[in-house]
Design a protein around this motif. Structure first.
Motif, PDB file in Angstrom:
ATOM      1  N   ASP A  95      -1.775  -5.255  -3.821  1.00  0.00           N
ATOM      2  CA  ASP A  95      -2.277  -3.865  -3.368  1.00  0.00           C
ATOM      3  C   ASP A  95      -1.381  -3.469  -2.607  1.00  0.00           C
ATOM      4  N   ARG A  96      -1.445  -4.818  -1.165  1.00  0.00           N
ATOM      5  CA  ARG A  96       0.183  -3.844   0.016  1.00  0.00           C
ATOM      6  C   ARG A  96       1.146  -3.030  -0.312  1.00  0.00           C
ATOM      7  N   ASN A 137      -6.604  -2.876   1.428  1.00  0.00           N
ATOM      8  CA  ASN A 137      -5.224  -3.253   1.543  1.00  0.00           C
ATOM      9  C   ASN A 137      -3.660  -2.168   1.661  1.00  0.00           C
ATOM     10  N   PHE A 138      -4.269  -1.567   0.754  1.00  0.00           N
ATOM     11  CA  PHE A 138      -3.422  -0.902  -0.155  1.00  0.00           C
ATOM     12  C   PHE A 138      -3.463  -0.013   1.246  1.00  0.00           C
ATOM     13  N   LEU A 139      -4.108   0.736   2.417  1.00  0.00           N
ATOM     14  CA  LEU A 139      -4.600   1.791   2.535  1.00  0.00           C
ATOM     15  C   LEU A 139      -3.895   1.512   3.816  1.00  0.00           C
ATOM     16  N   LEU A 141      -7.949   3.194  -6.404  1.00  0.00           N
ATOM     17  CA  LEU A 141      -6.975   3.648  -6.414  1.00  0.00           C
ATOM     18  C   LEU A 141      -6.319   3.394  -7.692  1.00  0.00           C
ATOM     19  N   ALA A 186      -1.817  -1.380   3.897  1.00  0.00           N
ATOM     20  CA  ALA A 186      -0.550  -0.794   4.381  1.00  0.00           C
ATOM     21  C   ALA A 186       0.014   0.357   4.822  1.00  0.00           C
ATOM     22  N   LEU A 187      -0.086   1.440   4.287  1.00  0.00           N
ATOM     23  CA  LEU A 187       0.354   3.089   3.734  1.00  0.00           C
ATOM     24  C   LEU A 187       0.583   2.994   5.271  1.00  0.00           C
ATOM     25  N   LEU A 198       3.084   1.985   7.230  1.00  0.00           N
ATOM     26  CA  LEU A 198       4.257   2.923   7.243  1.00  0.00           C
ATOM     27  C   LEU A 198       4.348   4.301   7.727  1.00  0.00           C
ATOM     28  N   LEU A 220       2.121  -2.352  -3.344  1.00  0.00           N
ATOM     29  CA  LEU A 220       1.341  -0.952  -3.994  1.00  0.00           C
ATOM     30  C   LEU A 220       2.165   0.870  -2.480  1.00  0.00           C
ATOM     31  N   ALA A 221       1.925  -0.109  -1.418  1.00  0.00           N
ATOM     32  CA  ALA A 221       1.690   1.697  -0.433  1.00  0.00           C
ATOM     33  C   ALA A 221       3.360   1.661  -0.061  1.00  0.00           C
ATOM     34  N   LEU A 222       3.962   0.571  -0.526  1.00  0.00           N
ATOM     35  CA  LEU A 222       5.396   0.932  -0.124  1.00  0.00           C
ATOM     36  C   LEU A 222       6.229   2.406  -0.701  1.00  0.00           C
ATOM     37  N   LEU A 234      -0.483  12.004  -2.364  1.00  0.00           N
ATOM     38  CA  LEU A 234       0.185  10.827  -2.622  1.00  0.00           C
ATOM     39  C   LEU A 234       0.703  11.301  -3.785  1.00  0.00           C
ATOM     40  N   ASP A 258      -8.610  -0.460  -3.102  1.00  0.00           N
ATOM     41  CA  ASP A 258      -7.434  -0.894  -3.394  1.00  0.00           C
ATOM     42  C   ASP A 258      -7.532  -0.582  -5.289  1.00  0.00           C
ATOM     43  N   VAL A 313       4.280   3.966  -3.621  1.00  0.00           N
ATOM     44  CA  VAL A 313       3.553   5.284  -3.112  1.00  0.00           C
ATOM     45  C   VAL A 313       3.983   6.262  -1.844  1.00  0.00           C
TER      46      VAL A 313
END
Lengths: 317, 317
Positions: free
Chosen positions: B94-95, A76-78, A97, A80-81, A84, B97-99, A43, A94, B101
């Motif tokens: 956190d969420r 939450n990052f993962l 990261l 949301a990823l 997407l 950030l996914a966009l 990433l 989070d 990345v």
């Protein structure tokens, strides 16, 4: 006067003993030299799994459930990823990261990994020295029945399923030890091989010729990563089998026979003591499985007693 | 038959009207063309604040408190980054950030921003078309009393405090409209200027000569971003003052007099109707402040009625 120790470590098991050593030695008496051949780009981030595991463990921030990553983590990052459609095969929490993003940012500015590692570990409260084996690029390439795979793809994406035929540590001949690595080994009374995977955690560190040479000049104590024929974590035992070697504490000792003066094995493997002794090293039987934080300190203190005796014996000789 | 609309938008205010239009028009009848001159690189990530605000708003994911970023957001990454001494002046949830990345990852693979934007918006449930004004690099540089500043540094790091002397949109002469932008304007019955900052949200879009030319060929309806002499958000009113222009709906209308056929102002500014009319455009007085989601739809529907009348009048002429 407390000993000075240089410890070689890879991932979770190595980090646990390094943590025990860190708690048992005065500040400045321990340098942990960490495998970076597992490092990879994902990433757009420079990820150093072993450095991170050692750093989080010594900082008291490691997840007690997984051993890697941070405790009290959120995902939450993962999540949301994933929504997407991004690649989520490598788990990035989070909080975790932030370490990858900040390291990557500073590497892009031209700072060496060793300096970044030292600074970030300090900010997380680590008071011993953690060093990457090198600031240069070394990468473990796993030769498998399915072809060559970069280490993390073999390990995480393919769950170390493909049978292994061999390894190479791309870049290791030209890689220079990170500043401080050789100095730490030379200043150490004793080198400790933490219970890390021989093939993919410790061998890459020793694949740097200058490090191997410096380590050979020192008394080395190893702790077996194999207990009762099983690796405590990960694919070490599976790798031994795939190479046609019986996975055992004896095989692990034999793997490092050129280095080891003393090898610590678990009670469960006490029956192997005499065969390991025939390899030309002292054998010490201990409780080598570290479940609780106290286990780490206890095992580390046993290692340090052995180290003192070894150093005294060498001085007497 | 519903109208086809191309809307030009920047950040929060523009995104709200675009959302109202999105809810009021059948799928495929709205294209939102978004400012990308605010885009910047931060922590190694390609960040497109206006695209993200429009995307989150149309996806129903925008934070109702801030207008930007995601609702139900957590901030563990930023907190951990702060502990590591990293730069935290730009808020990254956190969420959210996914966009950044995932966009950065795909840009690095050579995919154009427009394609990535369309795909990610679709994955988030947006069913109208969101386009960056260009796939090329255009950057708003703010000339201030403190020297030139990249837009986000002026806006976020310096809280738009330094007085502004001018702007330039670096790269805009050579930038090509993103695929679909000119086609959307040409296919539209009407172009809507959303209530976004004239200087730094809409001007950058119109700084691409081909877009300006295509927009001039269409009937344009604008909604004032200035109500009662104040910008509803951000520095638009302050910028007018710094340029020695009284911040008012009249000034906003005058700024776009070459484009506008109809200008929608708030009840509070009804007294300016006659002066705005003298600029050579129709004036419509409405409730131009959008607090609730219903406000967005109501204002959008009023704009669409005006657009229908305008289109009918042009056809009759």
């Amino acid at each position: 006067m407390a000993l000075k120790v240089a410890a070689l470590a890879g991932g979770v098991g190595g980090a646990k003993l390094a943590d025990g050593l860190s708690r048992s030695l005065p500040t400045g008496h321990l340098t942990v030299i960490v495998n970076t051949a597992d490092d990879f780009e994902h990433l757009g981030l420079s990820i150093s799994p072993d450095l991170d595991t050692v750093t989080y463990t010594l900082a008291g921030l490691a997840s007690p459930e997984t051993g890697w990553g941070r405790r009290d983590e959120t995902w939450n990052f993962l999540q949301a990823l994933e929504q997407l459609g991004g690649p989520v095969w490598f788990c990035l929490g989070d909080r975790d990261l932030a370490l990858h993003v900040e390291r990557t940012r500073r590497l892009a500015l031209g700072e060496p990994l060793s300096q970044i590692t030292a600074d970030l570990a300090g900010r997380l409260g680590v008071d011993q020295v953690i060093l990457p084996m090198t600031d240069d690029r070394v990468r473990t390439i796993v030769d498998t029945e399915a072809g060559e795979l970069p280490f993390q793809e073999y390990f995480v994406l393919h769950h170390f399923e493909p049978a292994v035929c061999g390894f190479r540590f791309e870049g290791s001949e030209r890689a220079r030890p990170a500043p401080g690595v050789l100095e730490a080994v030379q200043a150490a009374d004793c080198v400790v091989f933490c219970p890390s995977n021989p093939w993919v955690s410790l061998d890459p560190i020793l694949s740097l010729p200058a490090i191997a040479e410096a380590v050979r000049a020192k008394p080395v104590i190893g702790v077996s990563p194999i207990v009762g024929g099983r690796a405590l974590r990960g694919p070490a035992a599976k790798m031994f089998s795939e190479f046609g070697i019986e996975p055992s504490a004896l095989s692990a000792a034999a793997h490092f026979r050129d280095y080891l003066k003393v090898f610590v094995i678990d009670h469960e493997d006490a029956n192997l003591s005499s065969d390991i002794g025939k390899l030309g090293m002292e054998v010490f039987v201990a409780e080598a499985v570290m479940i609780t934080p106290d286990d780490r300190t206890r095992l580390a203190q046993e290692v340090l007693v052995l180290a003192s005796e070894l150093v005294a014996a060498e001085r007497a000789a």
